[in-house]
Write a protein that holds these residues in place. Structure first.
Motif, mmCIF file in Angstrom:
data_model
loop_
_atom_site.group_PDB
_atom_site.id
_atom_site.type_symbol
_atom_site.label_atom_id
_atom_site.label_comp_id
_atom_site.label_asym_id
_atom_site.label_seq_id
_atom_site.Cartn_x
_atom_site.Cartn_y
_atom_site.Cartn_z
ATOM 1 N N ARG A 140 81.639 53.119 69.257
ATOM 2 C CA ARG A 140 82.265 52.347 68.178
ATOM 3 C C ARG A 140 81.199 51.882 67.182
ATOM 4 O O ARG A 140 81.417 51.906 65.980
ATOM 5 N N ASN B 235 78.535 53.458 66.547
ATOM 6 C CA ASN B 235 78.119 54.671 65.828
ATOM 7 C C ASN B 235 79.282 55.317 65.079
ATOM 8 O O ASN B 235 79.271 56.521 64.829
ATOM 9 N N ASP B 236 80.291 54.532 64.749
ATOM 10 C CA ASP B 236 81.374 54.927 63.854
ATOM 11 C C ASP B 236 82.382 55.922 64.436
ATOM 12 O O ASP B 236 82.884 56.796 63.726
ATOM 13 N N SER B 237 82.722 55.773 65.716
ATOM 14 C CA SER B 237 83.768 56.630 66.277
ATOM 15 C C SER B 237 85.125 56.339 65.636
ATOM 16 O O SER B 237 85.991 57.206 65.595
ATOM 17 N N LYS B 238 85.289 55.126 65.093
ATOM 18 C CA LYS B 238 86.546 54.803 64.402
ATOM 19 C C LYS B 238 86.711 55.695 63.168
ATOM 20 O O LYS B 238 87.789 56.208 62.905
ATOM 21 N N GLN B 239 85.630 55.891 62.423
ATOM 22 C CA GLN B 239 85.697 56.765 61.247
ATOM 23 C C GLN B 239 85.961 58.207 61.668
ATOM 24 O O GLN B 239 86.721 58.922 61.023
ATOM 25 N N THR C 218 79.411 63.019 61.832
ATOM 26 C CA THR C 218 79.304 61.892 60.909
ATOM 27 C C THR C 218 79.954 62.124 59.552
ATOM 28 O O THR C 218 80.088 61.180 58.775
#
Length: 166
Positions: free
Chosen positions: A97, A99-103, A153
């Motif tokens: 989360r 490391n931007d797993s939501k994005q 990413t």
């Protein structure tokens, strides 16, 4: 709804032989039930344990079908309903989360036009949230049929990963 029929009449001889091999690889040991069920599930294109397969495994291991379904319903890695050919497992742990797993999740939903748990019209993809699968070093990451795709990413990287499948 069809009444419960304990005979695995929907399995082919090949299906039964494959399950027999899997059980034999686990020494016909009912204490290895989770490993057996994971292998049976992995052998299916839609990555689930069908009712006839569950009944057959229970019979072969001399277990009650309810015991088998207790295990299937307890472990999130086991499924008793058809899934997509490529289940896209997105890690829901704290490091991912951060490391931007939501994005990543939002990008997958946008590209595929589906929500969590839904299957694309062609049966190829579904998006699932799962506990940590140990890919923190390449987060945000997706695991697909046991293979980890990391550093997703950008939308371009996500598209490239999806194109690699099939």
């Amino acid at each position: 709804m069809k009444p419960f029929d304990p005979t695995p009449d929907e399995l082919t001889a090949g299906d039964m032989a494959a399950i027999d091999r899997i059980i034999a690889e686990h020494d016909n040991d009912p204490t290895q039930l989770i490993g057996i069920l994971l292998a049976v599930q992995a052998a299916q294109e839609r990555k689930y344990i069908s009712r006839p397969a569950a009944v057959y495994v229970a019979q072969k291991l001399n277990l009650k079908i309810t015991q088998l379904y207790d295990v299937i319903s307890f472990y999130t890695a086991l499924h008793d309903k058809p899934r997509a050919k490529y289940p896209l497992e997105v890690c829901s742990s704290a490091p991912c989360r951060v490391n931007d797993s939501k994005q990543l999740l939002e990008t997958l939903k946008e590209i595929l036009g589906i929500e969590l748990g839904e299957v694309t019209y062609d049966g190829r993809f579904t998006i699932e949230r799962v506990p940590c699968f140990g890919a923190c070093d390449v987060a945000p990451a997706v695991r697909v049929n046991g293979v980890v795709y990391g550093n997703l990413t950008t939308p371009e990287r996500v598209l490239a990963m999806l194109r690699e499948l099939d």
